[in-house]
Design a protein around this motif. Structure first.
Motif, PDB file in Angstrom:
ATOM      1  N   TYR A   1      37.498 -39.600 -23.143  1.00 32.79           N
ATOM      2  CA  TYR A   1      36.563 -38.939 -24.050  1.00 32.79           C
ATOM      3  C   TYR A   1      36.057 -39.971 -25.058  1.00 32.79           C
ATOM      4  O   TYR A   1      36.786 -40.347 -25.972  1.00 32.79           O
ATOM      5  CB  TYR A   1      37.248 -37.801 -24.817  1.00 32.79           C
ATOM      6  CG  TYR A   1      37.763 -36.673 -23.969  1.00 32.79           C
ATOM      7  CD1 TYR A   1      37.040 -35.495 -23.829  1.00 32.79           C
ATOM      8  CD2 TYR A   1      38.991 -36.779 -23.317  1.00 32.79           C
ATOM      9  CE1 TYR A   1      37.525 -34.453 -23.053  1.00 32.79           C
ATOM     10  CE2 TYR A   1      39.483 -35.738 -22.535  1.00 32.79           C
ATOM     11  CZ  TYR A   1      38.741 -34.583 -22.413  1.00 32.79           C
ATOM     12  OH  TYR A   1      39.217 -33.551 -21.642  1.00 32.79           O
TER      13      TYR A   1
ATOM     14  N   ASN B   1      45.772 -37.615 -21.466  1.00 33.06           N
ATOM     15  CA  ASN B   1      46.411 -37.342 -20.173  1.00 33.06           C
ATOM     16  C   ASN B   1      45.538 -37.797 -19.009  1.00 33.06           C
ATOM     17  O   ASN B   1      45.325 -37.084 -18.031  1.00 33.06           O
ATOM     18  CB  ASN B   1      46.742 -35.855 -20.038  1.00 33.06           C
ATOM     19  CG  ASN B   1      48.060 -35.498 -20.733  1.00 33.06           C
ATOM     20  OD1 ASN B   1      48.538 -36.245 -21.583  1.00 33.06           O
ATOM     21  ND2 ASN B   1      48.634 -34.357 -20.378  1.00 33.06           N
TER      22      ASN B   1
ATOM     23  N   ASP C   1      36.572 -29.699 -30.482  1.00 30.15           N
ATOM     24  CA  ASP C   1      36.442 -30.379 -29.196  1.00 30.15           C
ATOM     25  C   ASP C   1      37.736 -31.110 -28.831  1.00 30.15           C
ATOM     26  O   ASP C   1      38.178 -31.092 -27.678  1.00 30.15           O
ATOM     27  CB  ASP C   1      35.279 -31.372 -29.222  1.00 30.15           C
ATOM     28  CG  ASP C   1      33.924 -30.699 -29.337  1.00 30.15           C
ATOM     29  OD1 ASP C   1      33.792 -29.554 -28.870  1.00 30.15           O
ATOM     30  OD2 ASP C   1      33.013 -31.318 -29.901  1.00 30.15           O
TER      31      ASP C   1
ATOM     32  N   ALA D   1      44.300 -28.909 -25.236  1.00 28.53           N
ATOM     33  CA  ALA D   1      44.712 -27.681 -24.559  1.00 28.53           C
ATOM     34  C   ALA D   1      44.474 -27.764 -23.061  1.00 28.53           C
ATOM     35  O   ALA D   1      45.299 -27.325 -22.252  1.00 28.53           O
ATOM     36  CB  ALA D   1      43.977 -26.479 -25.164  1.00 28.53           C
ATOM     37  N   LYS D   2      43.340 -28.343 -22.672  1.00 30.05           N
ATOM     38  CA  LYS D   2      43.031 -28.496 -21.259  1.00 30.05           C
ATOM     39  C   LYS D   2      44.040 -29.414 -20.577  1.00 30.05           C
ATOM     40  O   LYS D   2      44.493 -29.143 -19.448  1.00 30.05           O
ATOM     41  CB  LYS D   2      41.622 -29.051 -21.093  1.00 30.05           C
ATOM     42  CG  LYS D   2      41.165 -29.190 -19.646  1.00 30.05           C
ATOM     43  CD  LYS D   2      39.708 -29.613 -19.581  1.00 30.05           C
ATOM     44  CE  LYS D   2      39.219 -29.683 -18.124  1.00 30.05           C
ATOM     45  NZ  LYS D   2      37.794 -30.027 -18.044  1.00 30.05           N
ATOM     46  N   ALA D   3      44.404 -30.487 -21.265  1.00 24.12           N
ATOM     47  CA  ALA D   3      45.381 -31.414 -20.711  1.00 24.12           C
ATOM     48  C   ALA D   3      46.747 -30.738 -20.580  1.00 24.12           C
ATOM     49  O   ALA D   3      47.466 -30.944 -19.591  1.00 24.12           O
ATOM     50  CB  ALA D   3      45.490 -32.647 -21.593  1.00 24.12           C
TER      51      ALA D   3
ATOM     52  N   ALA E   1      40.421 -28.628 -27.904  1.00 23.87           N
ATOM     53  CA  ALA E   1      40.135 -28.071 -26.574  1.00 23.87           C
ATOM     54  C   ALA E   1      40.544 -29.043 -25.489  1.00 23.87           C
ATOM     55  O   ALA E   1      41.075 -28.650 -24.432  1.00 23.87           O
ATOM     56  CB  ALA E   1      38.658 -27.707 -26.461  1.00 23.87           C
ATOM     57  N   ALA E   2      40.302 -30.337 -25.708  1.00 26.47           N
ATOM     58  CA  ALA E   2      40.696 -31.352 -24.730  1.00 26.47           C
ATOM     59  C   ALA E   2      42.206 -31.415 -24.591  1.00 26.47           C
ATOM     60  O   ALA E   2      42.743 -31.570 -23.490  1.00 26.47           O
ATOM     61  CB  ALA E   2      40.132 -32.710 -25.140  1.00 26.47           C
TER      62      ALA E   2
ATOM     63  N   ARG F   1      42.268 -38.532 -18.946  1.00 25.19           N
ATOM     64  CA  ARG F   1      40.853 -38.188 -18.959  1.00 25.19           C
ATOM     65  C   ARG F   1      40.192 -38.827 -20.172  1.00 25.19           C
ATOM     66  O   ARG F   1      40.714 -38.739 -21.286  1.00 25.19           O
ATOM     67  CB  ARG F   1      40.672 -36.675 -18.993  1.00 25.19           C
ATOM     68  CG  ARG F   1      39.266 -36.201 -18.655  1.00 25.19           C
ATOM     69  CD  ARG F   1      39.278 -34.684 -18.479  1.00 25.19           C
ATOM     70  NE  ARG F   1      37.953 -34.137 -18.187  1.00 25.19           N
ATOM     71  CZ  ARG F   1      37.408 -34.073 -16.986  1.00 25.19           C
ATOM     72  NH1 ARG F   1      38.088 -34.540 -15.940  1.00 25.19           N
ATOM     73  NH2 ARG F   1      36.209 -33.551 -16.797  1.00 25.19           N
TER      74      ARG F   1
ATOM     75  N   ALA G   1      47.327 -27.658 -20.055  1.00 26.84           N
ATOM     76  CA  ALA G   1      47.282 -26.667 -18.995  1.00 26.84           C
ATOM     77  C   ALA G   1      47.281 -27.297 -17.611  1.00 26.84           C
ATOM     78  O   ALA G   1      47.418 -26.600 -16.592  1.00 26.84           O
ATOM     79  CB  ALA G   1      46.040 -25.780 -19.167  1.00 26.84           C
TER      80      ALA G   1
ATOM     81  N   SER H   1      31.965 -35.581 -26.916  1.00 27.23           N
ATOM     82  CA  SER H   1      33.225 -35.262 -26.272  1.00 27.23           C
ATOM     83  C   SER H   1      33.086 -35.056 -24.777  1.00 27.23           C
ATOM     84  O   SER H   1      34.014 -34.625 -24.118  1.00 27.23           O
ATOM     85  CB  SER H   1      33.828 -34.003 -26.907  1.00 27.23           C
ATOM     86  OG  SER H   1      32.933 -32.918 -26.793  1.00 27.23           O
ATOM     87  N   THR H   2      31.919 -35.340 -24.196  1.00 28.30           N
ATOM     88  CA  THR H   2      31.741 -35.183 -22.764  1.00 28.30           C
ATOM     89  C   THR H   2      32.673 -36.144 -22.027  1.00 28.30           C
ATOM     90  O   THR H   2      32.609 -37.347 -22.227  1.00 28.30           O
ATOM     91  CB  THR H   2      30.295 -35.490 -22.345  1.00 28.30           C
ATOM     92  OG1 THR H   2      29.430 -34.583 -23.027  1.00 28.30           O
ATOM     93  CG2 THR H   2      30.131 -35.319 -20.838  1.00 28.30           C
TER      94      THR H   2
END
Length: 240
Positions: A221, A217, A229, A235-237, A232-233, A219, A239, A43-44
């Motif tokens: 992966y 969004n 993972d 949620a990050k998007a 989390a990705a 980015r 935010a 997932s990096t």
């Protein structure tokens, strides 16, 4: 087990109609990132700049219910959009579909947090055939069909001396497709060219070279992400 579990069949002949014969996938294609180095988390994310998914233009007269229309699940107004590049004969795509998606759909998609847009990235001729058939189903039956194919991947995609037309049709018939429609799907050269064009554009413009790959969004992966993972990705998007 590699995503190229079966020897990858060359798509050169089919691709020639789209790009003048450039060979995209041969026996020695690059392996998915998730398998290249076990010490590197699948997932990096890829570094900026943000990726804008390449989407081929459908024919001018193609409506949303045509085989050329967008295939997706989730609300188009969801705050996060994930573009998934996948092959129906990719074992890691099947892993994501059978292990991670049963949590993603109820927790993220059905709650309005996420829309997933699907992009065909067939690794071989069998995956290309299955993708064409999937797109001939009504849009609301697309996701259940590809999930059924992933769940039964070992049954229809990897058996020795397989009659792939018959094995794919078995699942298409269960989805309500008749033989005439099935034959039309496989004979649709415009649809085949559309799928391959989208695959080529994704590789050339977005540098997609592994399945599955997600663009969330903007980015990237690569790899079959575990639910934590993936969530989390998302949620990050959300935010920003």
């Amino acid at each position: 087990m590699l995503a190229t579990r079966r020897n990858i069949l060359s798509l050169v002949g089919a691709t020639a109609a789209v790009s003048g014969g450039a060979a995209l996938y041969l026996h020695g294609r690059k392996l998915p990132v998730a398998q290249a180095d076990a010490s590197t988390p699948a997932s990096t994310p890829v570094a900026a700049p943000a990726v804008v998914p390449a989407i081929p233009a459908p024919p001018a007269n193609a409506g949303p219910n045509s085989p050329f229309g967008q295939r997706s699940i989730g609300s188009p107004t969801a705050p996060v959009t994930a573009h998934e590049y996948f092959s129906l004969t990719c074992t890691h795509c099947a892993e994501f579909a059978t292990v991670t998606m049963p949590q993603v759909k109820p927790n993220l998609v059905d709650t309005g947090k996420l829309q997933i847009i699907y992009h065909d990235f067939p690794l071989d001729q069998v995956a290309l055939m299955a993708a064409q058939v999937a797109r001939y189903l009504p849009p609301d039956e697309y996701y259940p069909f590809i999930e059924a194919l992933f769940a039964a991947q070992n049954d229809w995609a990897f058996q020795p001396n397989e009659d792939y037309h018959a094995s794919i049709y078995k699942y298409a018939a269960l989805a309500g497709m008749d033989q005439t429609t099935f034959n039309a799907a496989l004979a649709d050269d415009k649809l085949k060219a559309f799928i391959l064009q989208g695959q080529q554009e994704a590789e050339a413009l977005d540098h997609i070279d592994a399945t599955p790959t997600f663009i969330i969004n903007g980015r990237m992966y690569p790899g079959a992400m575990a639910y934590d993972d993936f969530a989390a990705a998302v949620a990050k998007a959300a935010a920003g």
